[in-house]
Design an enzyme around this catalytic site. Structure first.
Site, PDB file in Angstrom:
ATOM      1  N   HIS A  32       0.851  -1.191   0.000  1.00 18.81           N
ATOM      2  CA  HIS A  32       0.000   0.000   0.000  1.00 18.81           C
ATOM      3  C   HIS A  32       0.890   1.245   0.000  1.00 18.81           C
ATOM      4  O   HIS A  32       1.745   1.397   0.866  1.00 18.81           O
ATOM      5  CB  HIS A  32      -0.878  -0.039   1.257  1.00 18.81           C
ATOM      6  CG  HIS A  32      -1.855   1.075   1.371  1.00 18.81           C
ATOM      7  ND1 HIS A  32      -3.102   1.023   0.800  1.00 18.81           N
ATOM      8  CD2 HIS A  32      -1.780   2.284   2.009  1.00 18.81           C
ATOM      9  CE1 HIS A  32      -3.764   2.146   1.077  1.00 18.81           C
ATOM     10  NE2 HIS A  32      -2.978   2.926   1.808  1.00 18.81           N
ATOM     11  N   ASP A  34       0.905   5.316   0.246  1.00 20.09           N
ATOM     12  CA  ASP A  34       0.151   6.507   0.599  1.00 20.09           C
ATOM     13  C   ASP A  34       0.774   7.722  -0.074  1.00 20.09           C
ATOM     14  O   ASP A  34       1.880   8.127   0.268  1.00 20.09           O
ATOM     15  CB  ASP A  34       0.148   6.692   2.124  1.00 20.09           C
ATOM     16  CG  ASP A  34      -0.812   5.720   2.787  1.00 20.09           C
ATOM     17  OD1 ASP A  34      -1.972   5.665   2.350  1.00 20.09           O
ATOM     18  OD2 ASP A  34      -0.395   5.019   3.728  1.00 20.09           O
ATOM     19  N   MET A  36       0.508  11.646  -0.777  1.00 20.51           N
ATOM     20  CA  MET A  36      -0.122  12.857  -0.215  1.00 20.51           C
ATOM     21  C   MET A  36       0.501  14.094  -0.850  1.00 20.51           C
ATOM     22  O   MET A  36       1.716  14.137  -1.052  1.00 20.51           O
ATOM     23  CB  MET A  36       0.115  12.904   1.298  1.00 20.51           C
ATOM     24  CG  MET A  36      -0.349  11.659   2.028  1.00 20.51           C
ATOM     25  SD  MET A  36      -0.042  11.831   3.792  1.00 20.51           S
ATOM     26  CE  MET A  36      -0.533  10.207   4.372  1.00 20.51           C
ATOM     27  N   HIS A  65      -2.768   4.595  -3.023  1.00 23.16           N
ATOM     28  CA  HIS A  65      -3.841   5.380  -2.391  1.00 23.16           C
ATOM     29  C   HIS A  65      -3.522   6.859  -2.568  1.00 23.16           C
ATOM     30  O   HIS A  65      -2.644   7.400  -1.891  1.00 23.16           O
ATOM     31  CB  HIS A  65      -3.903   4.976  -0.905  1.00 23.16           C
ATOM     32  CG  HIS A  65      -4.866   5.751  -0.090  1.00 23.16           C
ATOM     33  ND1 HIS A  65      -4.835   5.762   1.290  1.00 23.16           N
ATOM     34  CD2 HIS A  65      -5.913   6.546  -0.432  1.00 23.16           C
ATOM     35  CE1 HIS A  65      -5.804   6.522   1.754  1.00 23.16           C
ATOM     36  NE2 HIS A  65      -6.480   7.013   0.734  1.00 23.16           N
ATOM     37  N   MET A  67      -4.056  10.471  -1.974  1.00 21.75           N
ATOM     38  CA  MET A  67      -4.689  11.487  -1.121  1.00 21.75           C
ATOM     39  C   MET A  67      -4.261  12.830  -1.682  1.00 21.75           C
ATOM     40  O   MET A  67      -3.474  13.568  -1.074  1.00 21.75           O
ATOM     41  CB  MET A  67      -4.244  11.291   0.336  1.00 21.75           C
ATOM     42  CG  MET A  67      -4.922  10.106   0.997  1.00 21.75           C
ATOM     43  SD  MET A  67      -4.102   9.619   2.520  1.00 21.75           S
ATOM     44  CE  MET A  67      -2.853   8.538   1.858  1.00 21.75           C
ATOM     45  N   MET A 136     -11.900   4.609   4.894  1.00 21.80           N
ATOM     46  CA  MET A 136     -10.880   5.115   5.821  1.00 21.80           C
ATOM     47  C   MET A 136     -11.361   4.965   7.258  1.00 21.80           C
ATOM     48  O   MET A 136     -12.495   5.339   7.582  1.00 21.80           O
ATOM     49  CB  MET A 136     -10.591   6.600   5.556  1.00 21.80           C
ATOM     50  CG  MET A 136      -9.888   6.914   4.248  1.00 21.80           C
ATOM     51  SD  MET A 136      -8.257   6.175   4.053  1.00 21.80           S
ATOM     52  CE  MET A 136      -7.341   6.911   5.409  1.00 21.80           C
ATOM     53  N   ASP A 170      -8.179   1.362   6.193  1.00 23.92           N
ATOM     54  CA  ASP A 170      -6.866   2.005   6.282  1.00 23.92           C
ATOM     55  C   ASP A 170      -6.869   2.954   7.468  1.00 23.92           C
ATOM     56  O   ASP A 170      -7.661   3.898   7.512  1.00 23.92           O
ATOM     57  CB  ASP A 170      -6.616   2.762   4.967  1.00 23.92           C
ATOM     58  CG  ASP A 170      -5.243   3.408   4.898  1.00 23.92           C
ATOM     59  OD1 ASP A 170      -4.418   3.166   5.796  1.00 23.92           O
ATOM     60  OD2 ASP A 170      -5.005   4.156   3.934  1.00 23.92           O
TER      61      ASP A 170
HETATM   62  C1  DX5 Z   1      -3.498   7.866   6.642  1.00 17.73           C
HETATM   63  C2  DX5 Z   1      -2.623   6.749   6.113  1.00 17.73           C
HETATM   64  C3  DX5 Z   1      -2.405   5.719   7.191  1.00 17.73           C
HETATM   65  C4  DX5 Z   1      -1.408   4.625   6.891  1.00 17.73           C
HETATM   66  C5  DX5 Z   1      -1.543   3.502   7.870  1.00 17.73           C
HETATM   67  O1  DX5 Z   1      -3.657   8.803   5.667  1.00 17.73           O
HETATM   68  O2  DX5 Z   1      -3.233   6.221   4.959  1.00 17.73           O
HETATM   69  O3  DX5 Z   1      -3.641   5.203   7.515  1.00 17.73           O
HETATM   70  O4  DX5 Z   1      -1.504   4.079   5.649  1.00 17.73           O
HETATM   71  O5  DX5 Z   1      -0.982   3.864   9.031  1.00 17.73           O
HETATM   72  P1  DX5 Z   1      -1.407   3.297  10.446  1.00 17.73           P
HETATM   73  O6  DX5 Z   1      -1.587   1.826  10.288  1.00 17.73           O
HETATM   74  O7  DX5 Z   1      -0.255   3.689  11.287  1.00 17.73           O
HETATM   75  O8  DX5 Z   1      -2.679   3.971  10.833  1.00 17.73           O
HETATM   76 ZN    ZN Z   2      -3.587   4.657   2.752  1.00 14.28          ZN
END
Ligand code: DX5
Ligand code: ZN
Length: 216
Positions: A32, A34, A36, A65, A67, A136, A170
């Site tokens: 996965h 992330d 941003m 993912h 964001m 989420m 997530d």
């Molecule tokens: C939030 C992220 C987190 C991450 C997971 O934007 O997307 O949720 O992937 O992190 P933990 O498992 O630490 O919440």
């Molecule tokens: Zn994520």
């Protein structure tokens, strides 16, 4: 099928290669990523070049993912970098239908993410085209937050409507909260801090999977 998706953002970035190598050898389900932009969420993380570098050394599916405020503008970059599933937010500025179609036209699987406060109904018109929906369980932006159980009814509702689609959670997933999400009907679990702040990430991933299976 239960799948655990370790979050690359939560790995030790200095030891990324070694970490990926170790997880690959235990047969991880997917990674996965992330992404941003500091605009859709108040944080900046990894981008397409990081995805592309890791793609060169592993064959596990990549779950990206986004964001970011304008996913439609960037899906092509992520498709080229090696994403297999491209997930964007229903709350972004891009047209949802157009973005789903663009992802599919690039030969990738499309997924829509919803923030904790967003109604799950927004994804329903696109369900036939989606391979996954991401519910989420924290406000997007940061790792290490607490799991929001208040989001479970959305998973239960979606699971009733579609028994086959992948439902991913997530945020705040750990060996206890994973049972709650699995019971609600989620089957793909992003694993960040709970895994990478543990002494033995590979062992924790195994435990997460066992615990999810234990409530089915
Ligand atoms: C939030 C992220 C987190 C991450 C997971 O934007 O997307 O949720 O992937 O992190 P933990 O498992 O630490 O919440
Ligand atoms: Zn994520």
């Amino acid at each position: 099928m239960i799948k655990i998706a370790p979050s690359v953002m939560c790995m030790d970035l200095l030891a990324l290669g070694a970490q990926i190598h170790q997880l690959d050898s235990m047969g991880v389900d997917m990674y996965h990523f992330d992404v941003m932009d500091g605009h859709f969420v108040p944080n900046i993380s990894i981008g397409a070049p990081v995805v592309a570098s890791i793609k060169k050394v592993c064959n596990v599916p990549f779950d990206v993912h986004l964001m970011i405020s304008n996913p439609l503008q960037y899906v092509e970059d992520f498709a080229k970098s090696g994403a297999d599933i491209i997930c964007f937010h229903a709350e972004s500025d891009s047209d949802i239908g157009q973005t789903v179609d663009k992802i599919i036209s690039l030969g990738k699987k499309a997924a829509i993410a919803v923030k904790p406060g967003t109604d799950i109904d927004v994804v329903l018109p696109y369900l036939d085209k989606l391979s996954m929906v991401l519910v989420m369980t924290v406000e997007p932006g940061f790792g290490g937050q607490s799991f929001m159980e208040s989001t479970m009814p959305k998973i239960e509702k979606l699971r009733k409507i579609n028994p086959d689609i992948d439902i991913e959670v997530d945020g705040g997933v750990n060996p206890e909260t994973i049972k709650i999400a699995a019971k609600a009907g989620a089957n793909v679990f992003v694993a960040g801090s709970a895994v990478f702040k543990s002494e033995n990430p590979a062992k924790t991933i195994k435990l997460l999977k066992e615990n999810a299976l234990s409530v089915l």
